[in-house]
Each structure stands twice: as C-alpha cells, then as structure tokens.
Design a protein around this motif. Structure first.
Motif, PDB file in Angstrom:
ATOM      1  N   ASP A 177       0.880  -1.174   0.173  1.00 53.36           N
ATOM      2  CA  ASP A 177      -0.017  -0.014  -0.039  1.00 53.36           C
ATOM      3  C   ASP A 177       0.850   1.420  -0.035  1.00 53.36           C
ATOM      4  O   ASP A 177       0.626   2.291  -0.917  1.00 53.36           O
ATOM      5  CB  ASP A 177      -0.739   0.192   1.296  1.00 53.36           C
ATOM      6  N   THR A 178       2.067   1.245   0.510  1.00 51.21           N
ATOM      7  CA  THR A 178       2.790   2.280   0.809  1.00 51.21           C
ATOM      8  C   THR A 178       3.565   2.638  -0.567  1.00 51.21           C
ATOM      9  O   THR A 178       3.704   3.734  -1.094  1.00 51.21           O
ATOM     10  CB  THR A 178       3.911   2.257   1.890  1.00 51.21           C
ATOM     11  N   TRP A 179       4.176   1.418  -1.091  1.00 53.54           N
ATOM     12  CA  TRP A 179       4.667   1.428  -2.295  1.00 53.54           C
ATOM     13  C   TRP A 179       3.576   2.117  -3.595  1.00 53.54           C
ATOM     14  O   TRP A 179       4.048   2.905  -4.351  1.00 53.54           O
ATOM     15  CB  TRP A 179       5.196   0.140  -2.937  1.00 53.54           C
ATOM     16  N   ASN A 180       2.376   1.722  -3.415  1.00 51.64           N
ATOM     17  CA  ASN A 180       1.477   2.051  -4.398  1.00 51.64           C
ATOM     18  C   ASN A 180       1.263   3.688  -4.400  1.00 51.64           C
ATOM     19  O   ASN A 180       0.741   4.141  -5.239  1.00 51.64           O
ATOM     20  CB  ASN A 180       0.087   1.180  -4.430  1.00 51.64           C
ATOM     21  N   LYS A 181       1.401   4.242  -3.192  1.00 53.08           N
ATOM     22  CA  LYS A 181       0.896   5.546  -3.006  1.00 53.08           C
ATOM     23  C   LYS A 181       2.196   6.208  -3.659  1.00 53.08           C
ATOM     24  O   LYS A 181       1.811   7.511  -4.152  1.00 53.08           O
ATOM     25  CB  LYS A 181       1.079   5.881  -1.615  1.00 53.08           C
ATOM     26  N   TRP A 182       3.215   5.698  -3.686  1.00 53.14           N
ATOM     27  CA  TRP A 182       4.507   6.564  -4.307  1.00 53.14           C
ATOM     28  C   TRP A 182       4.351   6.393  -6.065  1.00 53.14           C
ATOM     29  O   TRP A 182       5.076   7.039  -6.839  1.00 53.14           O
ATOM     30  CB  TRP A 182       5.904   5.735  -4.126  1.00 53.14           C
ATOM     31  N   VAL A 183       3.553   5.406  -6.590  1.00 58.12           N
ATOM     32  CA  VAL A 183       3.171   5.287  -7.925  1.00 58.12           C
ATOM     33  C   VAL A 183       2.580   6.488  -8.762  1.00 58.12           C
ATOM     34  O   VAL A 183       1.502   6.765  -8.097  1.00 58.12           O
ATOM     35  CB  VAL A 183       2.766   3.757  -8.411  1.00 58.12           C
ATOM     36  N   ARG A 184       2.989   6.776  -9.773  1.00 54.94           N
ATOM     37  CA  ARG A 184       2.208   7.820 -10.470  1.00 54.94           C
ATOM     38  C   ARG A 184       1.789   7.144 -11.733  1.00 54.94           C
ATOM     39  O   ARG A 184       2.584   6.762 -12.524  1.00 54.94           O
ATOM     40  CB  ARG A 184       3.261   8.838 -10.785  1.00 54.94           C
ATOM     41  N   ASN A 185       0.432   7.392 -11.818  1.00 54.30           N
ATOM     42  CA  ASN A 185      -0.123   6.759 -12.965  1.00 54.30           C
ATOM     43  C   ASN A 185      -0.645   7.607 -14.223  1.00 54.30           C
ATOM     44  O   ASN A 185      -0.702   7.177 -15.153  1.00 54.30           O
ATOM     45  CB  ASN A 185      -1.359   5.982 -12.534  1.00 54.30           C
TER      46      ASN A 185
END
Length: 187
Positions: A177-185
């Motif tokens: 969840d933390t990693w996915n918050k850093w991903v820019r789509n």
C-alpha cells in the motif's frame, strides 16, 4: 559489485529479497521455474518459483506469505542465456498487466497440467549483466521494457575487507500500500 546495488536497495528499502544466478543452459521458463521430474514422479521447483508463490500468499494463508509487502528478485548475470527464451512469458504477461490487474502466469506441472500464479504488483525484477564474449546481447524487446544503468570500469579497486557489514534489518518490511502511494499513473 553490480549485485550489491539491488541487495542494498532491498535491504534498506524493506524488500524481501531473492538472488539467483542465471545459468547458461536456461532455455525455457522451466529452466528458471522448475519442471516435472518423470523419474521421481514429482515437480522440482526452483527457489524462484517458491519465492513467486510466497508473493501471492498473505500472512493469514502462510507464515511465509509476502503478498502484503514488497519483494525483489535479482537475476544475476541475466544475459548468460538468451533472456527471451526463459523470461519471454514474463515479458508478455507484464505487458498485458499494464491495462489489467488480473494476469496469471501458467506454470507447466507436466502431463498437460498447469498451475496459475497471479502476477501481482508487489514484485520487482532486477538483472545484472556483463558484456563480453560469454554473454548474449539483449533484444530491442527486452531493452524497451527495461531501465538500464551502465557502470563504467572502476578507477580504483577497494578491498571488500574494508567495507562495513550490513546492519541487521530490524525495521518493518515495505508495505505494498505504501509503495502504491508512490506510483504515479498519469502519462
């Protein structure tokens, strides 16, 4: 020293980490993942396949489940064999995954039976490579799907004895969840 970078990234980033050496004889996904041994009548799974399975299980399903945290697999000396032969299915499946979260990898168990493993976003792949007469060149297909970092020949060599040992990793693993918050789509 090339293999140290992903090892350190995993260590200090809170990733579960697996390093496997690519063998020059790898010529299919079975070389990397395992195959059905007809003599012993069992499936011989590799460490990579076992780790892949762990990345699909939560802690509730297995005490060794890594589904909720980030994971990294290092394929050391990735171009000792033609990557398109043993990693082609992964390349295709990850290409499909761009627009679809429900992509499975088919593991051939033998006798026409396969097992599907979901390819989740909690797993990163890294490969190290040399370029010399013993290695294979990378195709455009692989290069188009990669981030390359080129390290020039070092100007000085430092003994490993002078390097410090990594501290024990007593911090928490990096949550998906933390990693996915850093991903820019956005494009």
């Amino acid at each position: 020293g090339k293999s140290e970078l992903p090892k350190l990234y995993a260590h200090f980033g809170g990733f579960n980490f697996l390093a496997e050496a690519v063998q020059p004889t790898w010529d299919s996904p079975e070389s990397m993942l395992g195959y059905y041994n007809t003599i012993e009548n069992k499936f011989d799974a590799t460490n990579i396949l076992k780790f892949l399975l762990q990345t699909t299980l939560s802690k509730d399903e297995s005490k060794y489940g890594y589904k909720d945290v980030m994971n990294l697999i290092l394929l050391d000396e990735i171009n000792l064999a033609h990557i398109e032969l043993y990693f082609a299915e992964f390349l295709s499946k990850y290409e499909l995954k761009r627009g679809n979260d429900n992509v499975n990898l088919d593991i051939k168990l033998g006798a026409g039976i396969s097992y599907q493993i979901p390819l989740l976003s909690n797993l990163l792949w890294v490969g190290t490579m040399n370029e010399d007469e013993t290695t294979k060149t990378l195709s455009d297909k692989v290069l188009d799907r990669s981030y390359l970092i080129n390290f020039p020949r070092p100007k000085e060599v430092i003994s490993r004895k002078t390097l410090k040992k990594l501290p024990e990793n007593d911090f928490k693993h990096l949550k998906v969840d933390t990693w996915n918050k850093w991903v820019r789509n956005e494009s």
